[in-house]
Design a protein around this motif. Sequence first.
Motif: not given
Length: 136
Positions: A40-55, A57-60, A128-136
Motif C-alpha cells: 500500500r502506498r500513500l501518494v500526494y499529488r499537486a497539479t499546477v497550470r499556468v493561465d497566461e491570459g488571466r495571469r 496559477v491553478q492548483l489541484l 494569482t492562485v486559484q484552487y480547483h476542485i474536480t470530481a474524482p
Amino acid sequence: MLREALREALASLGGEVREKGDAIEFTKVLAERKMFLSRRRLVYRATVRVDEGRREVQLLESLTETGSGLAADSGVGVKKETYRIGRGPREGGIAEQSKLFGKAYAYTFDHGAIRTVIENLARSHGYTVQYHITAP
C-alpha cells in the motif's frame, strides 16, 4: 519563466516533477507499507497550470492511497484499488486531517509548505492562485 521557476521549486521538494500536457505534476510518495504479498502506498499529488491570459496559477491537490497484492478479505487472488480523499487546499499534517490514514501510516508531511512555495512564486511574478476542485 514562471513555469520554469515552478518546475525548479517543486523539484527541490523531493518528489517527482513531470510535464503532463499543459500542466506541471508533482508527485511524492508519503508512506509505503509492505506486507506479505501486498503493498500500500500513500501518494500526494499537486497539479499546477499556468493561465497566461488571466495571469493565474491553478492548483489541484489530491491524496491517494493505492494498494496491490493478495486481497485481505478473501486471501486468494490479487486485488488492486485506488481511491482519493479531499481535494483543494489543506492545512496541517495529513494525520490530523484523516484519521484513516493517521491510523494506517506513520509519517509527517505538510501540504501547506508546498502550497506556500507555489503561492509565493506566483505572486512574485504577478499571478494569482486559484484552487480547483474536480470530481474524482
